[in-house]
Enzyme design. Structure first.
Site, PDB file in Angstrom:
ATOM      1  N   ASP A  72      -7.124  -6.899 -30.465  1.00 49.89           N
ATOM      2  CA  ASP A  72      -7.993  -6.849 -29.304  1.00 49.89           C
ATOM      3  C   ASP A  72      -9.297  -7.569 -29.591  1.00 49.89           C
ATOM      4  OD1 ASP A  72      -6.333  -5.471 -27.696  1.00 49.89           O
ATOM      5  OD2 ASP A  72      -7.186  -3.496 -28.120  1.00 49.89           O
ATOM      6  N   MET A  84     -16.946   3.173 -21.729  1.00 47.11           N
ATOM      7  CA  MET A  84     -16.880   2.167 -20.642  1.00 47.11           C
ATOM      8  C   MET A  84     -17.860   2.473 -19.512  1.00 47.11           C
ATOM      9  SD  MET A  84     -12.733   1.807 -20.608  1.00 47.11           S
ATOM     10  CE  MET A  84     -12.367   3.528 -20.811  1.00 47.11           C
ATOM     11  N   LYS A 118      -7.751 -11.843 -24.912  1.00 47.58           N
ATOM     12  CA  LYS A 118      -8.004 -12.786 -23.821  1.00 47.58           C
ATOM     13  C   LYS A 118      -7.039 -13.945 -23.879  1.00 47.58           C
ATOM     14  CE  LYS A 118     -11.652 -14.488 -26.756  1.00 47.58           C
ATOM     15  NZ  LYS A 118     -13.026 -14.750 -27.004  1.00 47.58           N
TER      16      LYS A 118
HETATM   17  N1  SAH Z   1     -10.224   2.909 -28.562  1.00 48.04           N
HETATM   18  C1  SAH Z   1     -11.647   2.706 -28.537  1.00 48.04           C
HETATM   19  C2  SAH Z   1     -12.195   2.729 -27.137  1.00 48.04           C
HETATM   20  C3  SAH Z   1     -11.687   1.621 -26.276  1.00 48.04           C
HETATM   21  S1  SAH Z   1     -12.358   1.649 -24.650  1.00 48.04           S
HETATM   22  C4  SAH Z   1     -12.317   3.748 -29.432  1.00 48.04           C
HETATM   23  O1  SAH Z   1     -11.680   4.706 -29.860  1.00 48.04           O
HETATM   24  O2  SAH Z   1     -13.499   3.601 -29.717  1.00 48.04           O
HETATM   25  C5  SAH Z   1     -13.684   0.497 -24.812  1.00 48.04           C
HETATM   26  C6  SAH Z   1     -14.985   1.223 -24.736  1.00 48.04           C
HETATM   27  O3  SAH Z   1     -15.264   1.826 -25.988  1.00 48.04           O
HETATM   28  C7  SAH Z   1     -16.176   0.344 -24.466  1.00 48.04           C
HETATM   29  O4  SAH Z   1     -16.327   0.054 -23.105  1.00 48.04           O
HETATM   30  C8  SAH Z   1     -17.291   1.203 -24.992  1.00 48.04           C
HETATM   31  O5  SAH Z   1     -17.617   2.204 -24.081  1.00 48.04           O
HETATM   32  C9  SAH Z   1     -16.643   1.849 -26.172  1.00 48.04           C
HETATM   33  N2  SAH Z   1     -16.949   1.130 -27.420  1.00 48.04           N
HETATM   34  C10 SAH Z   1     -16.104   0.517 -28.242  1.00 48.04           C
HETATM   35  N3  SAH Z   1     -16.749   0.024 -29.321  1.00 48.04           N
HETATM   36  C11 SAH Z   1     -18.043   0.337 -29.156  1.00 48.04           C
HETATM   37  C12 SAH Z   1     -19.218   0.145 -29.924  1.00 48.04           C
HETATM   38  N4  SAH Z   1     -19.185  -0.499 -31.091  1.00 48.04           N
HETATM   39  N5  SAH Z   1     -20.386   0.629 -29.459  1.00 48.04           N
HETATM   40  C13 SAH Z   1     -20.440   1.289 -28.288  1.00 48.04           C
HETATM   41  N6  SAH Z   1     -19.364   1.505 -27.516  1.00 48.04           N
HETATM   42  C14 SAH Z   1     -18.182   1.049 -27.950  1.00 48.04           C
END
Ligand code: SAH
Length: 496
Positions: A39, A176, A61
């Site tokens: 991803d 998100m 993408k």
């Molecule tokens: N599977 C991932 C989440 C995926 S959804 C997990 O467990 O973290 C994607 C969302 O995760 C983003 O929109 C944001 O809200 C959050 N996210 C992922 N990485 C991030 C980071 N480094 N800092 C802040 N938010 C993050």
């Protein structure tokens, strides 16, 4: 190590961004997989350990544009495994937390493909932690809920029970939906959460350029807008958010946070410096300006030599392709130029006798001044400096040059070149890297502040009309990083 198995799918969490938060298991699988479908939101350098022949597929993408549709990704995962490959499906954070890993697991089960799940550190816990906010705290918050902020709370089809969420007795963590903040705040206040309740937003948590802000539920939308908060960000609502001011630690632990640095070195070596820079919080653009080309070479019998000088880690690796037995190096005095070269030798079970303080030919000459040798070998790049060779021959030492590789300029793609020139700093560890970036940049190094590893590199810079902002006092990669850190601190102190 337990490597990735053929025909198996691994749903792997890559953690929230800081490479240090990747699990040992994730690194082991990345290093052994045939195919890695990854991803967009994975740590910089997450794939650095992948096999050179691994198939790396960006499903974040399509050609820099839209995200690959989930069905297509799931299909690819299944197809690769069916064809008997070991497949790592690498996702940001944890694969089962808003990562659609559950759906991919279902597809594997339906297709009869064995799979394994490797949990990752999820952003909802890690981003707050890096902002000094514990998601639970004794006496403050006994529970935490992870919620998708993706849905528009005003829409009737929302799956979220907003009144229940507002009444939840603990911390709310939203993934998100930065754009939904006004609605989220509104709904929670309507459901009875006090507008004065502490709230926080953490953007790019755990990355070097992490930003966080602590506010209140009521002021959250306007404060986030004013601060220009963008995805990816975690939003946290609950009394624990107030601890963020008290427990903030990130900026102190990451003296280079927010600083972008271009590193220009041959690939293998750049990664080591890149990793160090990242651990200090810098964001790094690695511009490989030099590439090493292996050459056929003949290794003389080392047993009847009394001095062998290695000038680079690459030289060490190349020699060991010919001399598989470390005992060949048991007799002669072994000199390594630079700590990286010494480390490469040690990795092959050879402890160098001398590692001169100055990591250059001059250092070798100084360190062997009061010793006598009769037969020597120098291992270096074909186009390396002649200084040491000339010196030894002048001293009457029968010296053989072994050049098991040469270096040549790597072609830098324009995007990478622009990214490098847009950095706050450019670090140069050799004259040749200066020349090649200068060339790739079309004859200008304007933009970044330039840090040079030492006088020889600075001379090349000045030749090209570039005055280094800083020159390292100790002419090693560590010295280079230290010079950078000192300059950053000085400029911050001066408000620059
Ligand atoms: N599977 C991932 C989440 C995926 S959804 C997990 O467990 O973290 C994607 C969302 O995760 C983003 O929109 C944001 O809200 C959050 N996210 C992922 N990485 C991030 C980071 N480094 N800092 C802040 N938010 C993050």
């Amino acid at each position: 190590m337990n490597t990735a198995a053929a025909g198996t799918v691994y749903l792997v969490g890559a953690g929230p961004g800081d490479r240090g938060l990747m699990t040992a298991r994730s690194l082991e699988l990345i290093a052994s997989a045939d195919v890695i479908l990854y991803d967009k939101l994975i740590p910089e350098d997450a794939l650095a350990g992948a096999r050179p022949d691994a198939d790396l597929v960006d499903v974040g993408k399509i050609g820099g544009g839209k995200q690959v549709p989930q069905d297509l990704t799931t299909d690819m995962v299944v197809q690769h495994a069916r064809a008997g490959r070991s497949v790592v499906r690498l996702k940001g954070g944890d694969p089962f937390v808003f990562g659609r890993g559950g759906e991919e697991a279902q597809a594997c089960r339906a297709a009869g493909i064995p799979f394994e799940v490797v949990p990752g550190v999820t952003a909802g816990v890690a981003a707050p932690a890096y902002a000094g906010i514990p998601v639970t705290q004794r006496g403050v918050s006994p529970a935490v809920a992870f919620v998708t902020g993706h849905e528009d709370p005003a829409k009737p089809e929302t799956q979220i029970d907003w009144p229940a969420l507002a009444a939840f007795p603990g911390t709310l963590v939203f993934y998100m939906g930065v754009r939904q903040l006004p609605r989220i705040s509104e709904q929670l206040i309507a459901g009875g959460r006090p507008a004065s309740q502490p709230a926080a937003v953490v953007q790019r948590g755990t990355y070097g350029d992490q930003r966080s802000l602590v506010t209140t539920l009521g002021a959250l939308p306007s404060d986030a807008r004013a601060a220009g908060v963008k995805a990816p960000a975690i939003t946290l609502i609950g009394d624990v958010a107030a601890l963020g001011d008290e427990l903030a630690w990130f900026a102190d632990a990451r003296p280079l946070a927010g600083v972008s640095v271009a590193v220009t070195r041959a690939r293998a070596q750049a990664s080591a410096i890149g990793a160090r820079l990242r651990s200090l919080g810098a964001s790094v653009v690695e511009a490989p300006t030099i590439r090493t080309v292996p050459l056929d070479f003949e290794l003389p019998d080392l047993a009847d030599r009394d001095l062998v000088v290695f000038t680079s880690p690459t030289g060490v690796e190349r020699v060991f392709t010919a001399a598989r037995d470390a005992r060949a190096l048991a007799g002669p005095t072994i000199v390594a130029i630079g700590p990286g070269t010494a480390a490469a030798l040690r990795a092959h079970g050879v402890d160098p006798d001398l590692v001169p303080e100055r990591s250059a030919s001059e250092g070798v000459i100084e360190s062997i001044a009061d010793r006598t040798f009769s037969r020597a070998v120098i291992v270096r790049a074909l186009e390396g400096r002649a200084l040491l060779l000339d010196h030894l021959r002048e001293r009457g030492v029968d010296t053989t040059l072994v050049a098991p590789y040469r270096t040549e300029p790597a072609v830098l793609d324009p995007e990478l070149r622009d990214a490098a020139l847009a950095c706050d700093y450019a670090l140069f560890a050799s004259g040749s890297s200066v020349r090649s970036l200068h060339e790739a940049a079309g004859g200008s190094l304007e933009g970044p502040r330039v840090v040079s590893i030492g006088p020889a590199t600075s001379a090349v810079l000045r030749d090209l009309g570039v005055e280094p902002a800083v020159e390292a006092g100790t002419h090693t990669p560590d010295g280079l990083l230290e010079a950078l850190a000192v300059d950053v601190a000085a400029r911050r102190a001066a408000g620059g």
